[in-house]
Motif scaffolding. Structure first.
Motif, PDB file in Angstrom:
ATOM      1  N   GLU A 174       4.201   7.270  -4.800  1.00 29.98           N
ATOM      2  CA  GLU A 174       3.421   7.678  -5.932  1.00 29.98           C
ATOM      3  C   GLU A 174       3.125   9.378  -5.871  1.00 29.98           C
ATOM      4  O   GLU A 174       2.707  10.282  -6.805  1.00 29.98           O
ATOM      5  CB  GLU A 174       2.974   7.112  -6.857  1.00 29.98           C
ATOM      6  CG  GLU A 174       4.133   5.736  -6.911  1.00 29.98           C
ATOM      7  CD  GLU A 174       4.837   6.021  -7.710  1.00 29.98           C
ATOM      8  OE1 GLU A 174       4.474   7.179  -8.901  1.00 29.98           O
ATOM      9  OE2 GLU A 174       6.100   5.542  -7.765  1.00 29.98           O
ATOM     10  N   LYS A 175       2.056   9.340  -4.768  1.00 25.84           N
ATOM     11  CA  LYS A 175       0.963  11.077  -4.662  1.00 25.84           C
ATOM     12  C   LYS A 175       1.364  11.139  -4.647  1.00 25.84           C
ATOM     13  O   LYS A 175       1.812  12.971  -4.781  1.00 25.84           O
ATOM     14  CB  LYS A 175      -0.367  10.176  -4.093  1.00 25.84           C
ATOM     15  CG  LYS A 175      -1.578   9.714  -4.174  1.00 25.84           C
ATOM     16  CD  LYS A 175      -2.078   9.251  -3.489  1.00 25.84           C
ATOM     17  CE  LYS A 175      -3.092   8.134  -3.821  1.00 25.84           C
ATOM     18  NZ  LYS A 175      -3.810   7.620  -3.216  1.00 25.84           N
ATOM     19  N   HIS A 176       2.874  11.678  -3.030  1.00 26.60           N
ATOM     20  CA  HIS A 176       3.320  13.232  -2.715  1.00 26.60           C
ATOM     21  C   HIS A 176       4.859  13.417  -3.160  1.00 26.60           C
ATOM     22  O   HIS A 176       5.623  13.687  -1.926  1.00 26.60           O
ATOM     23  CB  HIS A 176       3.835  12.700  -1.153  1.00 26.60           C
ATOM     24  CG  HIS A 176       2.327  12.063  -0.762  1.00 26.60           C
ATOM     25  ND1 HIS A 176       0.997  11.384  -0.245  1.00 26.60           N
ATOM     26  CD2 HIS A 176       1.290  13.442   0.167  1.00 26.60           C
ATOM     27  CE1 HIS A 176      -0.122  11.183  -0.148  1.00 26.60           C
ATOM     28  NE2 HIS A 176      -0.417  13.012   0.697  1.00 26.60           N
ATOM     29  N   HIS A 177       5.144  13.200  -4.301  1.00 24.78           N
ATOM     30  CA  HIS A 177       6.643  12.966  -4.781  1.00 24.78           C
ATOM     31  C   HIS A 177       6.357  14.869  -5.087  1.00 24.78           C
ATOM     32  O   HIS A 177       5.878  15.065  -5.806  1.00 24.78           O
ATOM     33  CB  HIS A 177       6.893  12.212  -5.946  1.00 24.78           C
ATOM     34  CG  HIS A 177       7.779  10.754  -5.665  1.00 24.78           C
ATOM     35  ND1 HIS A 177       7.717   9.473  -6.284  1.00 24.78           N
ATOM     36  CD2 HIS A 177       7.854  10.030  -4.551  1.00 24.78           C
ATOM     37  CE1 HIS A 177       7.991   8.384  -6.015  1.00 24.78           C
ATOM     38  NE2 HIS A 177       8.118   9.595  -4.605  1.00 24.78           N
ATOM     39  N   HIS A 209      12.212   8.966  -3.635  1.00 25.05           N
ATOM     40  CA  HIS A 209      12.296   9.621  -4.868  1.00 25.05           C
ATOM     41  C   HIS A 209      13.574   9.706  -5.769  1.00 25.05           C
ATOM     42  O   HIS A 209      13.637  10.310  -6.694  1.00 25.05           O
ATOM     43  CB  HIS A 209      11.876  10.904  -5.026  1.00 25.05           C
ATOM     44  CG  HIS A 209      10.989  11.704  -6.574  1.00 25.05           C
ATOM     45  ND1 HIS A 209      10.012  10.916  -6.977  1.00 25.05           N
ATOM     46  CD2 HIS A 209      10.854  12.892  -7.168  1.00 25.05           C
ATOM     47  CE1 HIS A 209       9.992  11.523  -7.917  1.00 25.05           C
ATOM     48  NE2 HIS A 209      10.392  12.636  -7.863  1.00 25.05           N
ATOM     49  N   TYR A 264       7.485  -2.952  -6.470  1.00 24.75           N
ATOM     50  CA  TYR A 264       7.797  -1.848  -5.525  1.00 24.75           C
ATOM     51  C   TYR A 264       8.957  -1.594  -5.816  1.00 24.75           C
ATOM     52  O   TYR A 264       9.125  -1.862  -6.262  1.00 24.75           O
ATOM     53  CB  TYR A 264       7.398  -1.799  -4.295  1.00 24.75           C
ATOM     54  CG  TYR A 264       7.896  -2.549  -3.415  1.00 24.75           C
ATOM     55  CD1 TYR A 264       9.538  -2.114  -2.561  1.00 24.75           C
ATOM     56  CD2 TYR A 264       7.681  -3.978  -3.493  1.00 24.75           C
ATOM     57  CE1 TYR A 264      10.011  -2.811  -2.026  1.00 24.75           C
ATOM     58  CE2 TYR A 264       8.988  -5.016  -3.008  1.00 24.75           C
ATOM     59  CZ  TYR A 264       9.645  -3.872  -1.799  1.00 24.75           C
ATOM     60  OH  TYR A 264      10.357  -5.242  -1.458  1.00 24.75           O
ATOM     61  N   HIS A 274       2.911   1.959  -1.945  1.00 32.93           N
ATOM     62  CA  HIS A 274       4.015   2.401  -3.108  1.00 32.93           C
ATOM     63  C   HIS A 274       2.976   3.345  -3.849  1.00 32.93           C
ATOM     64  O   HIS A 274       3.841   4.647  -4.117  1.00 32.93           O
ATOM     65  CB  HIS A 274       3.643   1.179  -3.977  1.00 32.93           C
ATOM     66  CG  HIS A 274       4.181   1.327  -5.209  1.00 32.93           C
ATOM     67  ND1 HIS A 274       5.346   1.504  -5.989  1.00 32.93           N
ATOM     68  CD2 HIS A 274       3.517   1.516  -6.742  1.00 32.93           C
ATOM     69  CE1 HIS A 274       5.333   1.640  -7.484  1.00 32.93           C
ATOM     70  NE2 HIS A 274       4.120   2.002  -7.762  1.00 32.93           N
ATOM     71  N   GLU A 275       1.878   3.888  -3.502  1.00 31.46           N
ATOM     72  CA  GLU A 275       0.723   4.639  -3.853  1.00 31.46           C
ATOM     73  C   GLU A 275       1.053   6.052  -2.922  1.00 31.46           C
ATOM     74  O   GLU A 275       1.394   7.085  -3.745  1.00 31.46           O
ATOM     75  CB  GLU A 275      -0.502   4.351  -4.480  1.00 31.46           C
ATOM     76  CG  GLU A 275      -0.863   2.652  -5.392  1.00 31.46           C
ATOM     77  CD  GLU A 275      -2.489   2.769  -5.523  1.00 31.46           C
ATOM     78  OE1 GLU A 275      -2.789   3.365  -4.738  1.00 31.46           O
ATOM     79  OE2 GLU A 275      -2.730   1.690  -6.570  1.00 31.46           O
ATOM     80  N   GLU A 276       0.895   5.422  -1.911  1.00 30.31           N
ATOM     81  CA  GLU A 276       0.884   6.423  -0.853  1.00 30.31           C
ATOM     82  C   GLU A 276       2.320   7.594  -1.322  1.00 30.31           C
ATOM     83  O   GLU A 276       2.843   8.562  -1.571  1.00 30.31           O
ATOM     84  CB  GLU A 276       1.288   6.422   0.181  1.00 30.31           C
ATOM     85  CG  GLU A 276       0.085   6.033   0.661  1.00 30.31           C
ATOM     86  CD  GLU A 276      -1.018   6.785   0.656  1.00 30.31           C
ATOM     87  OE1 GLU A 276      -0.845   8.053   1.280  1.00 30.31           O
ATOM     88  OE2 GLU A 276      -2.082   6.480   0.373  1.00 30.31           O
ATOM     89  N   GLU A 319      11.279   3.924  -2.004  1.00 34.56           N
ATOM     90  CA  GLU A 319      10.763   4.924  -2.518  1.00 34.56           C
ATOM     91  C   GLU A 319      10.120   6.831  -2.398  1.00 34.56           C
ATOM     92  O   GLU A 319      10.277   7.144  -2.454  1.00 34.56           O
ATOM     93  CB  GLU A 319       9.162   4.591  -2.835  1.00 34.56           C
ATOM     94  CG  GLU A 319       9.527   3.042  -3.700  1.00 34.56           C
ATOM     95  CD  GLU A 319       7.914   2.310  -4.059  1.00 34.56           C
ATOM     96  OE1 GLU A 319       7.433   2.009  -4.782  1.00 34.56           O
ATOM     97  OE2 GLU A 319       7.525   2.223  -2.461  1.00 34.56           O
ATOM     98  N   GLU A 320      10.304   7.299  -0.658  1.00 34.16           N
ATOM     99  CA  GLU A 320       9.908   8.238   0.085  1.00 34.16           C
ATOM    100  C   GLU A 320      11.031   9.320  -0.854  1.00 34.16           C
ATOM    101  O   GLU A 320      11.453  10.012  -0.498  1.00 34.16           O
ATOM    102  CB  GLU A 320      10.356   7.992   1.542  1.00 34.16           C
ATOM    103  CG  GLU A 320      11.933   7.372   1.996  1.00 34.16           C
ATOM    104  CD  GLU A 320      11.170   5.860   2.686  1.00 34.16           C
ATOM    105  OE1 GLU A 320      11.762   4.924   3.200  1.00 34.16           O
ATOM    106  OE2 GLU A 320      10.880   4.601   1.526  1.00 34.16           O
ATOM    107  N   GLU A 333       0.666  -1.269  -0.316  1.00 30.11           N
ATOM    108  CA  GLU A 333      -0.266   0.168   0.212  1.00 30.11           C
ATOM    109  C   GLU A 333       0.579   1.012   0.094  1.00 30.11           C
ATOM    110  O   GLU A 333       0.831   2.127  -0.494  1.00 30.11           O
ATOM    111  CB  GLU A 333      -0.915  -0.199   1.596  1.00 30.11           C
ATOM    112  CG  GLU A 333      -2.306  -1.455   1.107  1.00 30.11           C
ATOM    113  CD  GLU A 333      -1.530  -2.252   1.969  1.00 30.11           C
ATOM    114  OE1 GLU A 333      -2.514  -3.213   2.236  1.00 30.11           O
ATOM    115  OE2 GLU A 333      -0.059  -2.827   1.857  1.00 30.11           O
TER     116      GLU A 333
END
Length: 981
Positions: A729-732, A966, A959, A725-727, A963-964, A723
């Motif tokens: 992606e949204k906040h990049h 970026h 994933y 992953h999408e979080e 990811e955080e 879950e």
């Protein structure tokens, strides 16, 4: 979210461990050039970096001005098949100590430099193991015998044939016993030659010997089915697998083949919604146990009671006869129920060498209807044929002086037999003793004659690893030394002046050519089979089950005993220790302990706490001192030690590494047992022994890098466990302009469901990319050079944790943190998405290493060493022959890392350009991908929406690491899915 930990120290206090690790890394960096460049460790960081930058830059300048002369001698008459600078590929076969693999060997200008799996083989299916990958380096081993010897002095082959031939005739004249002792022979042509030799010398006998034996399963199958062989285990057709101590993904029988089948039954792509369920009952944490859905740690002596209880539970449900015997405190009823729910679609196996346990296992599989469905006799495995009773009798006869002559081929009983020292003395007294060993070993050292055979890459041969499945081996290089095939020696001593290549071809014409109808001309059949590497007509075999021995087997089982038990196991890297002189294998970290260059005593967490033990403490097991490694998941009241170490006559790399545990192998019910009971264990107070542990080198600061879920949750929600992953992606948010790749954009995906953690990828990458070996001391100093590492993480109860394996290589980030900080732009980004290294521009500041959050960049400072003890493969003339000319050999003082095998990318792009076509998806394979036995790695073009890599990146399980941050990696991971416990 689960808590993941790499060591018990991290589980107890992760912050303190990170501080300690950071300080240790800083200390090592400050000492890096103290002895090599005259930098004082007490100098300031500024002075250190000034000296570092100057010294490396100056060295680079001098090297460029005074380039050494390179001599190239052109062909006088160029062979037709060779184009200088272009590789040729030859199909051949690897077989040693029960390990089999069909191969394709890459040869550049007459030098074999890389091994790949043969995709045309239905057995290995393009996969390899770490030992198969590293076997290319054995060809260039300086410990190989350079020619025939007598009493350690050179002798000509003519004289050797005359003297040995005369000795054979003398033994024959008075019927003196002669023994040909070999490893398991699976070559049909070789068996014919041995038969002819035995006919010529009726006083001779042939005995096959496996250092790590499968005698128990062979004798059990003989009694149960009349087949002295091992059935074909079809894990791909199974829904439930129960393994009692069989490390079938690591070292048991045919791990490459089993890994292919196992992972295919656990993949969740192409709409697959079911997954093989795996139970592992074992004593030490094996590679297979680390991949199990449910794992039960038990003592080795408790296995018999559990197997009998499982048999009785299934027999009771089926209305079959039950038997009395040792009991167990473990309730196996739920396990029996699940097996019964999956009749005809399950497998029960045991790694025990006890014939009685194997008889009951056969009974269980028979009751479940598995034979003929998931266990097949049509393609029985033939790679283990040695019987322990024959070896025991041979040993007794040798020690009693009843044998006068011994020919030793492919085995080393002085090292790996429990009575090795006694055998050494007995062999010295023989009238005739001949070793055919290719390289130094303890048995060859005490034989009168050493008549070395060539390396398998220099040899002709044929193999039948499974009934009806044949493969060919052909020379990929002219013999480097004055060696001769053993088959040719046996032919010559039998009075036949014929090469083995000629004999082999005649055998195939007479025996295998009639088994096919595709080719009317033998020459076409032979050339086709040689080119393909395999010939698989198959067989049809039926076998009925005989239950008569079950009652006697149950009553013969021994009950579990109190006291400490020690398990002896094969390591993933060294196996039985034959190739202990291979530095690639010595430096390969154990998949679980992440230790290289030593064997050690794995002890349970509770045992360590009770006795005040830490990693690197020393204990005495029956008087033998061994370092301690605290192993989560180790069964209570058990210890575990790897075999294959403690060589004394292997070569400069392998001599004196670890302790030899073969002398502790016991015998029970006529078979060798690889554990012993009632071990005496003492703590050597105040004594420590350094271990090269590499897992704790790379910290990711507690951030979620392993993501997992269970099958039930995945079926309800495909992004379960992913879950975040999408979080992310949204906040990049970024200041960088989005990068556009107009041509190719290369990427890689790793399926964590298919990665077993075997380490094959690390050795494959090392062979392909000329990665340096540095030795134990430098591994301890956090300088291991592997471009791809396989991290191991625990979660849950330390007494029996879950285990996760994750390969980590350069992530080739689109927003790469390393690129911004390099003062000389040595690490630029390509227009195809690759993070590149310009070695001749790098001055070794290591800013990029400090700024890489994935810890995947390596500083190469260890290119040349004066101490001959650590003169590894890249630092001698013979070892340099293995180097891949397509890849730059890095000079000291530069940073290196995974390049996504850019040389392979360029090669395939050029081929497509010359052919006037587009690159096809899957045409380019990286080294780690091509040889992966689990098919866990996919490489391709992210700009091609139809490519497999693009589809995997769109998968809900995909994933990226960290990811955080970026960094936009070009490497994706597919969430691990387990069956719910």
């Amino acid at each position: 979210m689960k808590t993941y930990w790499r060591s018990l120290e991290e589980l107890e206090d992760p912050r303190a461990l990170r501080i300690r690790e950071a300080r240790e890394e800083a200390r090592q960096k400050s000492l890096l050039y103290k002895s090599k460049e005259g930098v004082d460790a007490g100098n300031s960081r500024r002075d250190f970096l000034k000296t570092l930058g100057f010294s490396v830059a100056a060295a680079t300048l001098v090297a460029s001005c005074k380039r050494p002369v390179e001599k190239a001698i052109p062909y006088l008459i160029k062979p037709e098949e060779i184009t200088p600078g272009k590789a040729n590929y030859y199909a051949t076969s690897y077989y040693d100590a029960g390990d089999y693999c069909s191969e394709v060997v890459k040869v550049r200008d007459g030098r074999p430099i890389k091994i790949e799996g043969n995709e045309l083989s239905s057995i290995s299916q393009s996969g390899t193991s770490a030992r198969v990958q590293a076997s290319i380096l054995n060809l260039y081993d300086g410990a190989r015998y350079k020619g025939p010897q007598k009493q350690n002095q050179p002798i000509s082959w003519v004289d050797a044939d005359q003297e040995v031939g005369q000795a054979l005739e003398d033994l024959k004249s008075h019927n003196g016993r002669l023994v040909l002792l070999t490893q398991t022979i699976i070559s049909p042509s070789t068996k014919k030659i041995i038969t002819q030799f035995l006919q010529t010398y009726p006083n001779a006998e042939w005995i096959q010997y496996d250092a790590v034996s499968a005698s128990g399963i062979l004798t059990a199958n003989q009694k149960s089915f009349g087949q002295r062989a091992i059935p074909d285990y079809r894990f791909d057709k199974s829904k439930v697998v129960v393994s009692f101590g069989a490390d079938f993904l690591g070292t048991w029988l045919s791990p490459v083949e089993y890994t292919k089948r196992y992972t295919s039954a656990r993949r969740l792509d192409d709409g697959q919604r079911t997954m093989l369920r795996h139970y592992q009952i074992e004593s030490h944490m094996s590679l297979t146990g680390s991949n199990a859905d449910v794992r039960f740690p038990v003592k080795p002596s408790e296995e018999a009671g559990m197997v009998l209880a499982l048999y009785n539970a299934i027999a009771g449900a089926k209305g079959a006869e039950q038997f009395s015997g040792p009991g167990t405190t473990v309730d196996v009823t739920p396990l029996a129920k699940e097996l019964l729910e999956n009749e005809n679609q399950s497998i029960v196996i045991s790694g025990s060498n006890d014939e009685n346990i194997q008889l009951l296992v056969n009974g269980i599989n028979h009751l479940l209807g598995n034979f003929g469905n998931t266990l097949l006799w049509d393609s029985a495995l033939l790679t283990k044929q040695g019987l322990d009773e024959e070896i025991s009798q041979l040993t007794a006869d040798l020690l009693a002086g009843k044998i006068e002559g011994l020919l030793v081929w492919g085995v080393n009983p002085v090292y790996d037999h429990p009575k090795g020292q006694e055998l050494e003395a007995a062999i010295r007294k023989l009238k005739l003793s001949v070793s055919f060993s290719e390289r130094k070993d303890e048995t060859a050292a005490v034989c009168q004659y050493i008549l070395p055979e060539p390396n398998y890459l220099e040899s002709w041969n044929d193999l039948e690893p499974k009934a009806g499945f044949y493969s060919l081996a052909q020379p990929t290089i002219s013999p480097l030394f004055d060696s001769r095939s053993v088959q040719e020696s046996l032919l010559k001593w039998s009075g036949q002046e014929q090469t083995y290549a000629e004999f082999l071809k005649i055998t195939w014409e007479n025996e295998f050519f009639p088994k096919q109808n595709e080719y009317a001309d033998f020459r076409l059949f032979w050339n086709y089979s040689l080119q393909k590497g395999v010939f698989e007509p198959g067989t049809t075999t039926t076998a009925s089950f005989n239950p008569e021995n079950l009652n006697a087997a149950a009553s013969s089982l021994a009950a579990a005993k109190p006291g400490t038990e020690v398990v002896l196991y094969e390591s993933i890297a060294l196996g039985n220790g034959k190739y202990a002189n291979n530095p690639w294998l010595q430096e390969l970290p154990d998949p679980i302990a992440k230790i290289s260059w030593d064997n050690y005593a794995s002890v349970p967490v509770a045992y360590a706490e009770e006795n005040g033990l830490q990693n690197e403490s020393v204990i005495r097991i029956n008087g033998l001192e061994l370092p301690v490694f605290i192993q989560p998941g180790q069964a209570k009241d058990t210890l575990a030690v790897a075999l294959g170490y403690g060589r004394t006559h292997a070569g400069k790399v392998g001599d004196g590494v670890g302790k030899n545990m073969f002398s502790y192998v016991t015998e029970k019910n006529g078979s060798r047992q690889y554990y012993f009971e009632n071990a005496s264990v003492e703590v050597a107070s105040g004594t420590t022994f350094p271990l090269a542990i590499s897992q704790t080198h790379h910290s990711m600061e507690g951030r979620p890098i392993v993501r997992e879920t269970n099958l039930d949750e995945y079926l309800l929600k495909p992004d379960a466990g992913n879950e975040l992953h999408e979080e992310f992606e949204k906040h990049h948010v970024t200041l960088y302009k989005e990068i556009e790749f107009k041509g190719h954009h290369w990427g890689m995906a790793v399926d964590l469901n298919s990665c077993t953690g075997c380490g094959n990828c690390a050795i494959s990458c090392q062979a392909e990319n000329n990665v340096q070996v540095i030795g134990k001391e430098q591994v301890r100093n956090r300088r291991i050079m592997h471009w791809i590492r396989v991290d191991r993480y625990y979660s849950g109860d330390p007494a029996n944790p879950d285990v996760s394996h994750q390969p980590v290589m350069c992530q080739h980030c689109d927003n790469a943190p390393c690129e911004n900080v390099c003062p000389v732009a040595a690490t630029p980004h390509s227009d195809e998405g690759l993070n590149q290294m310009a070695y001749n521009r790098c001055v070794g500041t290591k800013y990029c290493i400090n700024n890489c959050p994935y810890r995947v960049r390596r500083f190469n400072w260890f290119q040349y060493v004066n101490n001959d003890k650590f003169d590894y493969n890249a630092n001698n003339d013979l070892g340099r022959m293995v180097l891949n000319p397509d890849v730059t050999v890095r000079s000291r003082g530069v940073v290196e890392k995974c390049s996504m095998c850019v040389q392979r990318i360029q090669e395939k792009k050029q081929e497509a350009k010359l052919a006037g076509r587009m690159l096809e998806d899957g045409e380019i394979k990286t080294a780690c991908q091509q040889s992966c036995p689990g098919n866990a790695i996919v490489f391709g073009d992210l700009n091609n929406p139809e490519s497999k890599i693009s589809k995997l990146f769109k998968d809900k399980r995909n994933y990226h690491l960290l990811e955080e941050l970026h960094t936009l990696p070009s490497v994706g991971y597919l969430t691990k899915v387990r069956n719910k416990a």
